[in-house]
Write an enzyme that holds these catalytic residues in place. Structure first.
Site, PDB file in Angstrom:
ATOM      1  N   ARG A 127       0.885  -1.183   0.000  1.00 32.50           N
ATOM      2  CA  ARG A 127       0.000   0.000   0.000  1.00 32.50           C
ATOM      3  C   ARG A 127       0.912   1.220   0.000  1.00 32.50           C
ATOM      4  NH1 ARG A 127      -5.438   1.376   3.395  1.00 32.50           N
ATOM      5  NH2 ARG A 127      -6.153  -0.143   1.867  1.00 32.50           N
ATOM      6  N   HIS A 154      -7.347   0.652  -6.452  1.00 32.26           N
ATOM      7  CA  HIS A 154      -7.564  -0.188  -5.258  1.00 32.26           C
ATOM      8  C   HIS A 154      -8.274  -1.470  -5.704  1.00 32.26           C
ATOM      9  CE1 HIS A 154      -7.903  -1.363  -1.226  1.00 32.26           C
ATOM     10  NE2 HIS A 154      -8.869  -0.586  -0.793  1.00 32.26           N
ATOM     11  N   GLN A 175     -10.291  -4.034  -3.333  1.00 33.38           N
ATOM     12  CA  GLN A 175     -11.632  -3.629  -2.900  1.00 33.38           C
ATOM     13  C   GLN A 175     -12.683  -4.039  -3.923  1.00 33.38           C
ATOM     14  OE1 GLN A 175     -12.535  -1.890   0.114  1.00 33.38           O
ATOM     15  NE2 GLN A 175     -14.547  -2.572  -0.574  1.00 33.38           N
ATOM     16  N   ASP A 235     -17.284   7.284  -2.159  1.00 34.36           N
ATOM     17  CA  ASP A 235     -16.080   7.147  -1.325  1.00 34.36           C
ATOM     18  C   ASP A 235     -15.823   8.519  -0.709  1.00 34.36           C
ATOM     19  OD1 ASP A 235     -13.708   6.214  -0.191  1.00 34.36           O
ATOM     20  OD2 ASP A 235     -12.573   6.187  -2.071  1.00 34.36           O
ATOM     21  N   CYS A 252     -16.420   1.689   0.278  1.00 39.02           N
ATOM     22  CA  CYS A 252     -15.305   0.822   0.692  1.00 39.02           C
ATOM     23  C   CYS A 252     -14.972   0.960   2.173  1.00 39.02           C
ATOM     24  CB  CYS A 252     -14.086   1.092  -0.180  1.00 39.02           C
ATOM     25  SG  CYS A 252     -13.420   2.770  -0.016  1.00 39.02           S
ATOM     26  N   ARG A 282     -13.856  -8.660   1.989  1.00 42.08           N
ATOM     27  CA  ARG A 282     -12.427  -8.394   1.734  1.00 42.08           C
ATOM     28  C   ARG A 282     -11.620  -9.642   2.090  1.00 42.08           C
ATOM     29  NH1 ARG A 282     -10.554  -3.253   1.487  1.00 42.08           N
ATOM     30  NH2 ARG A 282      -8.774  -4.365   0.620  1.00 42.08           N
TER      31      ARG A 282
HETATM   32  N1  NVA Z   1     -10.002   6.617  -1.620  1.00 36.90           N
HETATM   33  C1  NVA Z   1      -9.680   6.182  -0.271  1.00 36.90           C
HETATM   34  C2  NVA Z   1      -9.907   4.716  -0.122  1.00 36.90           C
HETATM   35  C3  NVA Z   1      -9.610   4.183   1.250  1.00 36.90           C
HETATM   36  C4  NVA Z   1      -9.802   2.706   1.357  1.00 36.90           C
HETATM   37  C5  NVA Z   1      -8.227   6.541   0.020  1.00 36.90           C
HETATM   38  O1  NVA Z   1      -7.371   6.343  -0.865  1.00 36.90           O
HETATM   39  O2  NVA Z   1      -7.944   7.020   1.114  1.00 36.90           O
HETATM   40  N1   CP Z   2     -11.441  -0.180   2.308  1.00 39.67           N
HETATM   41  C1   CP Z   2     -10.182  -0.248   2.723  1.00 39.67           C
HETATM   42  O1   CP Z   2      -9.237  -0.492   1.967  1.00 39.67           O
HETATM   43  O2   CP Z   2     -10.022  -0.066   4.070  1.00 39.67           O
HETATM   44  P1   CP Z   2      -8.656   0.094   4.852  1.00 39.67           P
HETATM   45  O3   CP Z   2      -8.056   1.421   4.473  1.00 39.67           O
HETATM   46  O4   CP Z   2      -9.070   0.037   6.297  1.00 39.67           O
HETATM   47  O5   CP Z   2      -7.725  -1.034   4.487  1.00 39.67           O
END
Ligand code: NVA
Ligand code: CP
Length: 298
Positions: free
Chosen positions: A101, A128, A131, A216, A256, A284
């Protein structure tokens, strides 16, 4: 044998993705059918916070009989500037798979280029895909095949939105995106998949007769300093009862998580019967387990 990565949904064929979803459903109902991954290790490199993604990988690997090693940015040499290609080569010598990540998608691609074990995108600024496996599994469980259905994406043209564009192509549905000006997904991506995807600044028409409505947060990780300005730009993009009433009566709502109640979605819609966000979260784990089985058995 060439190594299979999962950096975006485009790395797998439609059939492979559909098989992962089917397998995830099967494993959810019968966890004992999972192919054990004893003595296999998954490394987790997380440069951003996570609850669901990390937990899903750790629990899935535990249930498969394998192990995980979590490398926080602050403690690893990668975080101190060790070159990505060196880190990728070293990890490849010790572990069987790496989930990353990070911020720039290019960093993930760079790592994958030098890795001889599968690399999984656990979220970048651009995509992502993990997800989407859970979202597609969740839709299938409630409404069957998503092929030919209509999905409305409301809000930021962010990593989730861009993964929905890939999903529209791979799972064969119509995606209507409504984003404020200046917050659209990459134009090249819209152009590439224009047979499945449309873009507007009109949430109402995007949602009309949709089978699934998705949103989101307005400020993603790394954009927290833009929160106030974004709240203004996205003010007309909240998924509330009025907007949701434009969709089909049985339309599902997805997010998500984590969610900001009262910003991108009203508390009423988040807690409504057609909101399936907790199933999405649970799925997930099942879908990432199915993904690990696929990548580790390849
Ligand atoms: N768009 C959000 C998704 C989190 C799971 C982010 O990147 O923070
Ligand atoms: N939806 C998602 O990826 O959640 P986290 O940021 O908690 O991993």
């Amino acid at each position: 044998m060439s190594v299979k990565h999962f950096l975006t949904l485009q790395d797998l064929s439609s059939d492979e993705l559909r098989n992962i979803i089917q397998r995830a459903i099967e494993l959810k109902n019968n966890p004992e059918l999972a192919i054990a991954q004893q003595k296999k290790t998954l490394a987790l490199i997380f440069e951003k916070s996570s609850t669901r993604t990390r937990l899903a990988f750790e629990v899935a690997m535990t249930q498969l009989g394998g192990a995980t090693v979590f490398l926080a940015n602050a403690d690893s040499q990668l975080g101190r500037g060790e070159p990505i290609e060196d880190s990728a080569r070293v990890l490849s010598r010790m572990v069987d798979c790496v989930a990353i990540r990070t911020f720039e998608h290019e960093k993930l691609q760079h790592f994958a280029e030098y890795s001889t074990v599968p690399i999984i995108n656990a979220l970048t600024d651009d995509y992502h895909p993990c997800q989407l496996l859970a979202d597609m599994q969740t839709f299938h469980q409630y409404r069957g095949d998503i092929r030919g259905k209509t999905v409305a994406w409301i809000g930021d043209g962010n990593n989730m939105c861009q993964s929905y564009i890939n999903a529209a192509d791979k799972f064969d549905f119509e995606l209507r995106i409504a984003c404020p000006a200046g917050f659209e997904p990459k134009p090249a991506l819209i152009e590439q998949f224009k047979n499945r995807v449309s873009l507007s600044q009109d949430p109402k028409s995007a949602v009309r007769e949709a089978d699934l409505v998705v949103t989101d947060v307005w400020a993603s990780m790394g954009q927290e300093h833009e929160q106030n300005q974004r709240n203004t730009s996205f003010a007309d993009y909240q998924v509330d009862v009025e907007l949701m009433s434009q969709a089909k009566p049985d339309a599902l709502f997805m997010h998500c998580l984590p969610v900001h109640r009262g910003e991108e979605v009203s508390a009423e819609i988040l807690d409504a019967e057609n909101s399936v966000v907790w199933d999405e979260a649970e799925n997930r784990m099942h879908s990432q387990k199915a993904l690990l089985e696929t990548l580790l058995s390849h």
